[in-house]
Each structure stands twice: as structure tokens, then as C-alpha cells.
Design an enzyme around this catalytic site. Structure first.
Site, PDB file in Angstrom:
ATOM      1  N   ASP A  48       0.855  -1.181   0.000  1.00 23.25           N
ATOM      2  CA  ASP A  48       0.000   0.000   0.000  1.00 23.25           C
ATOM      3  C   ASP A  48       0.892   1.233   0.000  1.00 23.25           C
ATOM      4  OD1 ASP A  48      -2.064   1.753   0.126  1.00 23.25           O
ATOM      5  OD2 ASP A  48      -2.919   0.986   1.993  1.00 23.25           O
ATOM      6  N   ALA A  49       1.243   1.685  -1.188  1.00 19.87           N
ATOM      7  CA  ALA A  49       2.118   2.845  -1.343  1.00 19.87           C
ATOM      8  C   ALA A  49       1.448   3.971  -2.123  1.00 19.87           C
ATOM      9  CB  ALA A  49       3.420   2.441  -2.037  1.00 19.87           C
ATOM     10  N   LYS A  50       0.354   3.669  -2.816  1.00 22.30           N
ATOM     11  CA  LYS A  50      -0.443   4.668  -3.546  1.00 22.30           C
ATOM     12  C   LYS A  50       0.425   5.569  -4.413  1.00 22.30           C
ATOM     13  CE  LYS A  50      -4.204   4.698  -0.139  1.00 22.30           C
ATOM     14  NZ  LYS A  50      -3.592   3.841   0.915  1.00 22.30           N
ATOM     15  N   ARG A  51       1.341   4.971  -5.142  1.00 20.23           N
ATOM     16  CA  ARG A  51       2.214   5.752  -5.999  1.00 20.23           C
ATOM     17  C   ARG A  51       1.468   6.239  -7.237  1.00 20.23           C
ATOM     18  NH1 ARG A  51       4.886   5.641  -1.712  1.00 20.23           N
ATOM     19  NH2 ARG A  51       7.097   5.061  -1.670  1.00 20.23           N
ATOM     20  N   THR A 103      -0.716  -0.666  -4.705  1.00 22.85           N
ATOM     21  CA  THR A 103      -1.767   0.338  -4.859  1.00 22.85           C
ATOM     22  C   THR A 103      -1.195   1.554  -5.574  1.00 22.85           C
ATOM     23  OG1 THR A 103      -1.332   1.346  -2.693  1.00 22.85           O
ATOM     24  CG2 THR A 103      -2.982  -0.415  -2.787  1.00 22.85           C
TER      25      THR A 103
END
Length: 281
Positions: A97-100, A127
Site C-alpha cells: 500500500d504505497a499509492k504511488r 496500490t
């Protein structure tokens, strides 16, 4: 070609064998304190090892929140690398879960960090944020396909601020969130038993019948537990797509630590509730 079976196929099998529950690894300061641990690298390592020990051999997915490791610098990243390695070795799929989200070579570099097979942080899925335009995700999509990995694209998130972007109406009459779902359906077209490109859709959003969630891919659904949603909400929120939902529970399980048995019992209760809720879908 990748030596790994595509993420969608691996995830479908894991969900069928272990149930769809995803447990977060979220070592934020308040949880470290609740566990009686210091807000330092030693506490971070103890927390992460305990969650992996308790969960990795029994849940389908573990989801480390990269930010809570990054805040400790290189030593925190080293703990994250070890956690990913140990979780995958024990049989859990790891969703980072890094939402890059970025453009061009920068997006490609983010993709190589988490999706290149020989990277120390290689994860089964990542993510990502599409809000620099869905096309900006192209480097991550290409590398995920090559590596047998997957993506979870922010589409309809549970945070109240998200609506100003995700529910905005485009010139063609569709919302931005609906457009992201349509892109994912196109990515997954024809894939069996399930595509590798999923959406992040909050379990707290209520009736989503106006959205087409039939993307032939997984839906990562945060919000169960501490955010107020329950397993019983899943059929109402997701309808026929509930079978492909990966419900994420973090604080609801993690607050039972550091006792391994208590963590396992809590995860098992959530898993049973989820299985019962979606059994008729």
C-alpha cells in the site's frame, strides 16, 4: 515472460483456499504504543514480525502500509523488505500500500521499486493513484504484466475528501471514478479466472448500484472494522461483485496484539463473518 502465474489467478486461488480477508500491517505510532512498543525501529520490527508470524500462513493477503515504514528511513525500509520476504515465503500474497502515482520515468521508477521481480521490495501487487490521468499508470501496468504482479487503482475511496475528484462528472456524463472502473474492465477483458488489475473501493460508501463494478478483477475494500463498515455490508455495497472483493481489516485485527493467538482469533472472526456475508452472492 514472467515465471509467476498472473496475480489475478494467484489471488483467486488464495481467496478460495484461505478466504478473501486482507489484513493490514499498519505500525502507526498509536498502535505501537497500544502494544507496549517504542515508536522506533525496534518497535517497528517487533510489530511487523508479530503480524507476519500470526497471519502470513493463514490469510490470503497482507497489506503493509509503506509510509509507516518509510518514516524511519533506511532502517525502516529494511524492516519492510524483510516483512515482505517473510510474508510471501509463508504463503500470503503481499499488496504494497504505497499509492504511488506520477508520470513518465518517475512512474517507471516507482514501478521498478515494487514490481520488478528482483527488487528487494517486490510485491504481488501495488496500490496506485490514477489522478494524473489513467495513462500515467502505463509503466506500472506494463511491468506488472511482465512480472506476474497486479495493481489496485484508487477508484472510489472511503475518505470523504475523495468525492470532489472521484464523483466529478466528465464531459461524457460519467464520473471520474466510473471512468477508472471502465479502464480496469478493459485491462481485465478475457482474463480467467480473474484479471490482475483491481480497484480500491471503500466498503463504507453505501449503495454503489449506479456504478458498474463488474471489472473482472479484484476489488480491495477498506473500511471494515474501525472505519464503521461490517462484513454484512458487503453484498449491499458491492452486489454481484462481492465475490471478487478483498475486504481489508487493519485496526480491527491489529488492536488485539501483540498476542499472536488473539490476533489469529480476531482475524478468524472477521474471516468467518465475511464468508457468511458473501456466501449467497
Amino acid at each position: 515472460m514472467s515465471s509467476l502465474e498472473p496475480f489475478g489467478a494467484r489471488l483467486r486461488r488464495a481467496m478460495d483456499e484461505r478466504g478473501p480477508l486482507c489484513v493490514g500491517i499498519d505500525p502507526h505510532a498509536s498502535l505501537l504504543s497500544e502494544w507496549g512498543l517504542g515508536d522506533d525501529v525496534a518497535g517497528l520490527e517487533r510489530f511487523s514480525r508479530t503480524v507476519v508470524e500470526a497471519m502470513a500462513d493463514r490469510v490470503a493477503v497482507l497489506k503493509p502500509q509503506s509510509a509507516f515504514f518509510e518514516r524511519f528511513g533506511s532502517r525502516g525500509i529494511a524492516v519492510l523488505e524483510k516483512s515482505v520476504e517473510e510474508a510471501r515465503a509463508a504463503g500470503a500474497l503481499v499488496v504494497m500500500d504505497a499509492k504511488r502515482g506520477d508520470i513518465g520515468s518517475t512512474m517507471a521508477a516507482y514501478a521498478e521499486t515494487f514490481l520488478r521481480k528482483d527488487s528487494p521490495l517486490f510485491s504481488d501487487a501495488l496500490t496506485v493513484s490514477p489522478y494524473l490521468g489513467y495513462g500515467s499508470l502505463s509503466p506500472a501496468i506494463a511491468l506488472a504484466r511482465e512480472s506476474g504482479a497486479g495493481l489496485f487503482v484508487l477508484a472510489l475511496t472511503s475518505n470523504p475528501e475523495g468525492g470532489e475528484v472521484q464523483h466529478a462528472i466528465r464531459a461524457d456524463g460519467r464520473t471520474v471514478g466510473a471512468t477508472m472502473l471502465a479502464h480496469l474492465a478493459a485491462e481485465n477483458e478475457g482474463e480467467q479466472p480473474m484479471g490482475s488489475f483491481g480497484a480500491v473501493v471503500g466498503a463504507t460508501l453505501g449503495d454503489l448500484s449506479s456504478y458498474d463494478l463488474s471489472i473482472n478483477g479484484p476489488i480491495l475494500a477498506p473500511g471494515i472494522g474501525a472505519q464503521g463498515a461490517t462484513a454484512a455490508d458487503l453484498p449491499h455495497v458491492f452486489g454481484a461483485a462481492a465475490r471478487n472483493v478483498v475486504p481489508n481489516v487493519s485496526r480491527g485485527v491489529l488492536r488485539q496484539g501483540p498476542d499472536v493467538v488473539a490476533l489469529r482469533e480476531s482475524a478468524s472472526r472477521f474471516a468467518d463473518e465475511i464468508a457468511h456475508a458473501v456466501s449467497g452472492v
